[in-house]
Design a protein around this motif. Structure first.
Motif, short mmCIF file in Angstrom:
data_model
loop_
_atom_site.label_atom_id
_atom_site.label_comp_id
_atom_site.label_asym_id
_atom_site.label_seq_id
_atom_site.Cartn_x
_atom_site.Cartn_y
_atom_site.Cartn_z
N TYR A 79 0.83 -1.21 0.00
CA TYR A 79 0.00 0.00 0.00
C TYR A 79 0.86 1.24 0.00
N SER A 80 2.11 1.07 0.40
CA SER A 80 2.98 2.21 0.60
C SER A 80 4.41 1.72 0.50
N PHE A 124 6.76 3.16 2.79
CA PHE A 124 7.41 3.86 3.91
C PHE A 124 7.19 3.26 5.29
N SER A 125 6.51 2.14 5.39
CA SER A 125 6.21 1.67 6.75
C SER A 125 7.18 0.61 7.24
N THR A 130 -11.17 0.38 -9.43
CA THR A 130 -12.36 0.53 -8.59
C THR A 130 -12.04 1.19 -7.25
N SER A 131 -10.76 1.37 -6.92
CA SER A 131 -10.49 2.08 -5.67
C SER A 131 -9.24 2.95 -5.82
N GLU A 147 -8.76 6.04 -5.01
CA GLU A 147 -8.37 7.01 -3.97
C GLU A 147 -7.34 6.40 -3.03
N ARG A 148 -7.40 5.08 -2.83
CA ARG A 148 -6.36 4.47 -2.02
C ARG A 148 -5.12 4.19 -2.85
N ASN A 187 -2.10 6.71 -3.52
CA ASN A 187 -1.09 6.91 -2.48
C ASN A 187 0.26 6.37 -2.94
N GLN A 245 3.83 8.23 -4.42
CA GLN A 245 5.14 7.96 -3.81
C GLN A 245 6.16 7.57 -4.87
N VAL A 289 6.01 5.22 12.45
CA VAL A 289 5.71 4.20 11.45
C VAL A 289 4.25 3.73 11.53
N MET A 290 3.72 3.64 12.76
CA MET A 290 2.34 3.18 12.90
C MET A 290 1.37 4.18 12.30
N ARG A 347 2.03 6.28 9.89
CA ARG A 347 2.24 6.15 8.46
C ARG A 347 1.45 4.97 7.91
N ARG A 348 1.56 3.83 8.61
CA ARG A 348 0.90 2.61 8.14
C ARG A 348 -0.62 2.80 8.08
N ASP A 379 -1.59 4.95 5.27
CA ASP A 379 -1.48 4.22 4.00
C ASP A 379 -2.66 3.29 3.78
N LEU A 380 -3.18 2.74 4.87
CA LEU A 380 -4.30 1.81 4.74
C LEU A 380 -5.61 2.55 4.49
N GLY A 381 -5.63 3.85 4.65
CA GLY A 381 -6.82 4.63 4.35
C GLY A 381 -7.46 5.30 5.56
N SER A 406 -12.32 2.48 2.80
CA SER A 406 -12.20 2.47 1.34
C SER A 406 -12.27 1.05 0.77
N GLN A 407 -13.42 0.44 0.96
CA GLN A 407 -13.79 -0.84 0.36
C GLN A 407 -12.98 -2.05 0.83
#
Lengths: 230, 84
Positions: A62-63, A65-66, A93-94, A96-97, A100, A104, B28-29, B31-32, B35-37, B61-62
């Motif tokens: 999803y990113s 940076f974590s 379909t998604s 907006e997520r 992200n 990056q 980090v938490m 950020r995580r 990232d998950l919405g 987000s679904q």
């Protein structure tokens, strides 16, 4: 023998990266539906005209940076191994997520293609995506595909080809941060640029420094240290 | 019209629809979760609770994501509908 280029596939989990990878390479990498499924980097070749694209299937994240191990694998590949093109696969379909991660990647490297997958599913849900507007706003090619139905592949391959031959030049949009952050970037970016030269994007490394990203610092130390010894 | 009720995600009941206002986490938490919405303004639905009330599954987000109370007690939002 034509030229060979490396093309990395990045994207959120379950956006169809591996489906796209398999469809293009003709391999049958086993794909599953859970996080961390793609752990090691799968590689395969695609022939297009007289060039070979070496596709690399990065782990779905999803990113970047974590600091989980799969995110580090994906990030390190894009930043340090420098693929010729990075294709970011998004779920139509998604968005907006998914954007992200796309934003990056646009910060980290220049040669990016945004590949919007599952376009047939989105259309069924009444979602219309205007890829021309997105291309203009993002400064990189945006292409709609359906990996499952093999739609949009000629366009995707042709765009990869035109980027590696220099026919298209990508100018990815850079995220603008609040004034205080931008001021700090201005202060440290020249110094960062002196240290790392043109190897990495100085703006991006500056941002990570402000973020206090220690794993990246360690990675840079290790890799640049190796080069000096060699 | 009643006054909007501010609450923590951990206090949500099944069916509640909560709009996130703030994340009181660092590093980090944070950020995580972003990232998950779990971003300010995002709508989160409480999907179900585990028998002992921890973790709790949320739809954001679904996608369904379960959080432990260590995290969900630090996310605040406004109750939009209680799903009745």
């Amino acid at each position: 023998m034509g030229n060979s280029y490396r093309v990395a596939l990045a994207g959120n989990p379950n956006t169809g990266k591996s489906t796209l990878f398999n469809a293009l390479t003709g391999l049958r990498q086993h794909t599953g539906n859970w996080a961390g499924k793609t752990v090691s980097l799968a590689q395969g070749n695609v022939q297009y005209k007289d060039t070979t694209f070496n596709l690399i299937d990065l782990p779905g994240t999803y990113s970047l940076f974590s600091n989980s191990s799969d995110e580090e694998v994906a990030r390190n590949y894009i930043v340090f191994e420098k693929p010729d093109v990075t294709v970011v696969v998004l779920d139509a379909t998604s968005l907006e997520r998914n954007f992200n991660l796309a934003l990056q990647v646009l910060e980290m490297t220049n040669n990016v293609i945004i590949c919007i997958n599952l376009i047939d599913v989105a259309e069924k849900q009444g979602i219309n995506i205007n890829e021309r507007i997105l291309t203009n706003r993002l400064g990189v090619p945006v292409i709609k595909i359906s990996a499952r139905n093999k739609k949009g592949f000629p366009m995707l391959l042709d765009t990869i080809d035109r980027i590696v031959t220099g026919a298209i030049e990508c100018q990815p949009v850079q995220t603008t941060y609040p004034d205080d952050i931008e001021e700090q970037i201005k202060k440290i970016e020249p110094k960062v640029s002196e240290l790392i030269g043109n190897e990495l994007s100085a703006r991006w490394v500056s941002l990570r420094l402000l973020d206090g990203d220690e794993t990246l610092l360690n990675e840079i130390n290790e890799r640049f240290g190796q080069k000096e010894r060699a | 019209m009643s006054i909007p009720k501010t609450m923590r995600l951990v206090d949500g009941e099944k069916g509640n629809l909560i709009q996130i206002t703030s994340l009181n986490l660092d590093g980090v938490m944070r950020r995580r979760l972003l990232d998950l919405g779990f971003v300010a303004g995002a709508m989160v639905e409480v999907i179900r609770k585990s028998p002992l009330g921890d973790p709790i599954a949320y739809r954001v987000s679904q996608t369904t994501i379960a959080l432990r109370k260590e995290e969900s007690s630090r996310i605040e939002g406004v109750l939009m509908t209680d799903g009745e």
